[in-house]
Design a protein around this motif. Structure first.
Motif, PDB file in Angstrom:
ATOM      1  N   UNK A  29       0.804  -1.222   0.000  1.00 13.47           N
ATOM      2  CA  UNK A  29       0.000   0.000   0.000  1.00 13.47           C
ATOM      3  C   UNK A  29       0.838   1.273   0.000  1.00 13.47           C
ATOM      4  N   UNK A  30       2.158   1.101  -0.116  1.00  9.49           N
ATOM      5  CA  UNK A  30       3.094   2.221  -0.195  1.00  9.49           C
ATOM      6  C   UNK A  30       2.925   3.212   0.956  1.00  9.49           C
ATOM      7  N   UNK A  31       2.970   2.679   2.165  1.00  4.33           N
ATOM      8  CA  UNK A  31       2.887   3.509   3.366  1.00  4.33           C
ATOM      9  C   UNK A  31       4.085   3.216   4.265  1.00  4.33           C
ATOM     10  N   UNK A  32       4.480   4.198   5.054  1.00  4.98           N
ATOM     11  CA  UNK A  32       5.619   4.027   5.953  1.00  4.98           C
ATOM     12  C   UNK A  32       5.203   3.871   7.408  1.00  4.98           C
ATOM     13  N   UNK A  33       3.908   3.987   7.677  1.00  5.38           N
ATOM     14  CA  UNK A  33       3.377   3.826   9.028  1.00  5.38           C
ATOM     15  C   UNK A  33       2.065   3.054   8.965  1.00  5.38           C
ATOM     16  N   UNK A  34       1.833   2.231   9.982  1.00  8.49           N
ATOM     17  CA  UNK A  34       0.586   1.472  10.047  1.00  8.49           C
ATOM     18  C   UNK A  34      -0.016   1.567  11.437  1.00  8.49           C
ATOM     19  N   UNK A  35      -1.317   1.798  11.517  1.00  7.68           N
ATOM     20  CA  UNK A  35      -1.985   1.665  12.806  1.00  7.68           C
ATOM     21  C   UNK A  35      -1.948   0.189  13.215  1.00  7.68           C
ATOM     22  N   UNK A  36      -1.832  -0.052  14.510  1.00  2.12           N
ATOM     23  CA  UNK A  36      -1.835  -1.416  15.048  1.00  2.12           C
ATOM     24  C   UNK A  36      -3.113  -1.579  15.868  1.00  2.12           C
ATOM     25  N   UNK A  37      -3.885  -2.622  15.531  1.00  4.06           N
ATOM     26  CA  UNK A  37      -5.144  -2.889  16.216  1.00  4.06           C
ATOM     27  C   UNK A  37      -5.030  -4.142  17.073  1.00  4.06           C
ATOM     28  N   UNK A  38      -5.760  -4.150  18.195  1.00  4.36           N
ATOM     29  CA  UNK A  38      -5.794  -5.346  19.039  1.00  4.36           C
ATOM     30  C   UNK A  38      -6.941  -6.261  18.602  1.00  4.36           C
ATOM     31  N   UNK A  39      -7.199  -7.310  19.388  1.00 10.56           N
ATOM     32  CA  UNK A  39      -8.251  -8.277  19.055  1.00 10.56           C
ATOM     33  C   UNK A  39      -9.647  -7.668  19.061  1.00 10.56           C
ATOM     34  N   UNK A  40      -9.805  -6.538  19.729  1.00 10.51           N
ATOM     35  CA  UNK A  40     -11.090  -5.856  19.788  1.00 10.51           C
ATOM     36  C   UNK A  40     -11.176  -4.719  18.774  1.00 10.51           C
ATOM     37  N   UNK A  41     -10.242  -4.714  17.825  1.00 11.78           N
ATOM     38  CA  UNK A  41     -10.181  -3.683  16.782  1.00 11.78           C
ATOM     39  C   UNK A  41      -9.969  -2.287  17.354  1.00 11.78           C
ATOM     40  N   UNK A  42      -9.296  -2.216  18.477  1.00 15.59           N
ATOM     41  CA  UNK A  42      -8.962  -0.924  19.065  1.00 15.59           C
ATOM     42  C   UNK A  42      -7.521  -0.570  18.719  1.00 15.59           C
ATOM     43  N   UNK A  43      -7.312   0.700  18.481  1.00 19.34           N
ATOM     44  CA  UNK A  43      -5.975   1.181  18.163  1.00 19.34           C
ATOM     45  C   UNK A  43      -5.077   1.050  19.386  1.00 19.34           C
ATOM     46  N   UNK A  44      -3.934   0.377  19.204  1.00 18.54           N
ATOM     47  CA  UNK A  44      -2.983   0.229  20.304  1.00 18.54           C
ATOM     48  C   UNK A  44      -1.680   0.965  20.027  1.00 18.54           C
TER      49      UNK A  44
END
Length: 75
Positions: A29-44
């Motif tokens: 996806x040509x990105x240098x940063x990614x959000x990280x989600x937990x098992x509950x789809x919450x941003x961690x």
């Protein structure tokens, strides 16, 4: 909400994914940063390409990902 919808809104990785898998998403996806989600789809957190490069012992993979991210769209 539906996780399938979220996947189409932004790119992300999960806490369970390996650094290599996250780098594959970044390259695709040509990105240098990614959000990280937990098992509950919450941003961690947010993971950067630089952070992943420090965790992976495959210099060739790191170089390939950087090239993919920096390649102009449609090239």
């Amino acid at each position: 909400y539906n996780r399938g919808v979220v996947e189409h809104v932004f790119d992300f990785c999960t806490e369970e994914q390996s650094p290599r898998e996250a780098m594959d998403i970044m390259a695709k996806h040509q990105v240098q940063r990614l959000p990280v989600l937990d098992d509950n789809d919450r941003l961690t957190g947010i993971v950067t390409l630089g952070q992943l490069a420090e965790q992976i012992s495959e210099p060739e993979k790191v170089c390939d990902t950087i090239k993919s991210v920096r390649e102009p769209v449609g090239a």
